[in-house]
Design a protein around this motif. Structure first.
Motif, PDB file in Angstrom:
ATOM      1  N   TYR A   1      24.702  40.100  45.750  1.00 54.13           N
ATOM      2  CA  TYR A   1      26.090  39.801  45.420  1.00 54.13           C
ATOM      3  C   TYR A   1      26.970  40.150  46.610  1.00 54.13           C
ATOM      4  N   ALA A   2      28.202  39.667  46.551  1.00 53.58           N
ATOM      5  CA  ALA A   2      29.186  39.924  47.603  1.00 53.58           C
ATOM      6  C   ALA A   2      30.384  40.644  46.992  1.00 53.58           C
ATOM      7  N   VAL A   3      30.992  41.526  47.776  1.00 56.18           N
ATOM      8  CA  VAL A   3      32.163  42.246  47.281  1.00 56.18           C
ATOM      9  C   VAL A   3      33.065  42.600  48.463  1.00 56.18           C
ATOM     10  N   GLN A   4      34.348  42.427  48.272  1.00 58.10           N
ATOM     11  CA  GLN A   4      35.294  42.801  49.319  1.00 58.10           C
ATOM     12  C   GLN A   4      35.483  44.316  49.291  1.00 58.10           C
ATOM     13  N   PHE A   5      35.371  44.949  50.465  1.00 56.93           N
ATOM     14  CA  PHE A   5      35.505  46.401  50.516  1.00 56.93           C
ATOM     15  C   PHE A   5      36.570  46.858  51.513  1.00 56.93           C
ATOM     16  N   GLY A   6      37.312  45.909  52.083  1.00 58.99           N
ATOM     17  CA  GLY A   6      38.343  46.298  53.027  1.00 58.99           C
ATOM     18  C   GLY A   6      39.352  45.188  53.238  1.00 58.99           C
TER      19      GLY A   6
END
Length: 460
Positions: free
Chosen positions: A401-406
């Motif tokens: 999966y992908a996730v925005q962290f910044g």
């Protein structure tokens, strides 16, 4: 510690690449052939892997001194874990380079042929002549313009052992997850909607940066003169426009390196320090003149610091370009800023300068935006179905999966089983797919493959 050595004839750019990879000016660089006679060494981090980077003396038989330097360089190469053989892309391949590359290839050490100074389409065409070296890993770069280096660093990282700084890659995934709420969204502490927007105005001397600042703030804030290099100290101006606060900095104009004199050297250093604290760069170009290599090098600063970018074509009233034609020329030469917005203005007359505020707002919103995790994964999932990730050694490579962290710019973690196997070209493909689906014009997007944790497949 693993060692990576830079090898090649004098004056091909080894020391410049060494400084770039080390992220500091360690090796002395000059146009004088044979400047580096001893080896420079620095411990560097290449995509989370630590190694000893070695800048060797040039391979030259012209004197006893240089023959001794060559012997020392070859001995260092034999004890390295990866070899980067550099050549000058401004010249056609020669037999001496071909023979030396062939000899080093027989060491059974990973070796890449790096063609430096590829600054134009003509250089690119010439660079392909080096294919007759029979090389598998060939990279075209321009250290001075900061282009092509991402592909090279990925190659270096691929040939360094995974156990070095492995914790930095997996990043203690439990700690990473603590930054997310129960719905899987990243917790953003900063309220970007209330922050001042920091805008740096950059460009070479006498392109009209000070005139642009004066037009933006409707005041003669910066001294304007036909004398190139009038602005030495950065000119700061805080200005309110339609309820939003903007912090503008007119930086000193940048000359060709050989023409920087005295106090201007300090001005250049201050420009880089300012860009470290900037959100958006207004890259000012003089549209009444042809684009220059120095324009490209300055554009590389905006790319280096991952800034939102608006390219401002100043002096449009004196330009002979068609707008679409010049935009195409810029996109061809500034490929690393393909995401930048472009506007034409005439700063002295104030024409179209007011439109910059709308563009700055647009880029800042994209630069600081929060992408919903579910939509992000929908786009990444569709992209991988449409074009599956190439397998590594017969084994599948998966993005879980992908996730925005910044933010500022958007930073997206791709949680995978084999993060090292994601090729730079596939990351570029994913970035383009994200740009098609989300408002990302004017801003870079940083994709970082991350390890979910060692699986049974990884242990095989």
């Amino acid at each position: 510690m693993q060692k990576v050595i830079l090898v090649g004839k004098p004056n091909v750019g080894k020391s410049s690449l060494f400084n770039r990879l080390a992220r500091q000016r360690i090796a002395i660089t000059s146009n004088v052939s044979g400047t580096t006679r001893d080896t420079n060494k620095a411990v560097v981090d290449i995509e989370g892997k630590e190694c000893l980077l070695i800048d060797s003396g040039g391979l030259d038989d012209s004197s006893e001194l240089f023959r001794n330097v060559k012997i020392k360089t070859l001995n260092e190469a034999k004890n390295s874990d990866a070899i980067i053989y550099m050549v000058d892309g401004k010249f056609m391949p020669d037999d001496e380079d071909r023979m030396m590359f062939y000899e080093l290839s027989k060491l059974n050490i990973p070796i890449a042929l790096v063609i430096n100074k590829v600054d134009s389409k003509k250089d690119e065409t010439r660079a392909w002549e080096f294919i007759n070296f029979g090389v598998k890993d060939l990279f075209q770069i321009s250290v001075s313009h900061n282009t092509g280096l991402d592909e090279l660093t990925e190659w270096i990282a691929k040939h360094l052992k995974d156990d070095v700084l492995k914790a930095d890659v997996s990043d203690d995934f439990d700690d990473f997850l603590e930054e997310f709420d129960d719905e899987g969204e990243f917790r953003a502490d900063e309220n970007f909607a209330e922050k001042n927007i920091k805008v740096g105005i950059i460009g070479r001397v006498n392109v009209g940066k000070s005139s642009l600042l004066n037009a933006l703030v409707k005041d003669s804030r910066a001294v304007v003169s036909d004398v190139a290099g009038t602005t030495i100290d950065p000119v700061n101006e805080v200005y309110e426009h339609e309820g939003r606060i903007y912090e503008f900095v007119d930086t000193a104009g940048i000359r060709k390196r050989g023409k920087i004199e005295g106090i201007e050297r300090y001005a250049l250093n201050r420009t880089e320090k300012i860009l470290e604290q900037t959100d958006i760069a207004l890259l000012v170009l003089d549209s009444s003149e042809p684009l220059t290599e120095l324009d490209e090098r300055i554009a590389g600063l905006a790319s280096k610091f991952n800034l939102g970018v608006i390219i401002v074509l100043n002096k449009w009233d004196k330009s002979e370009w068609e707008f679409d034609e010049l935009c195409k020329e810029i996109k061809d030469r500034f490929k690393f800023l393909a995401y930048a917005l472009i506007i034409s203005v005439s700063a002295l007359g104030g024409k179209r300068v007011h439109k910059l505020y709308g563009l700055i707002q647009e880029v800042y919103q994209n630069f600081t935006q929060k992408i919903q995790t579910s939509k992000l994964n929908e786009v990444v999932g569709e992209a991988t179905k449409l074009h599956p990730i190439p397998r590594e050694k017969g084994k599948s490579v998966k993005i879980y999966y992908a996730v925005q962290f910044g933010f500022a710019p958007p930073r997206i973690a791709l949680v995978m089983n084999k993060p090292r196997a994601l090729h730079f070209s596939y990351k570029r493909y994913l970035t383009n797919k994200l740009r098609e689906s989300f408002s990302l014009s004017g801003t870079p997007v940083v994709l970082i493959p991350k390890n979910r944790g060692e699986s049974d497949e990884d242990k095989e």
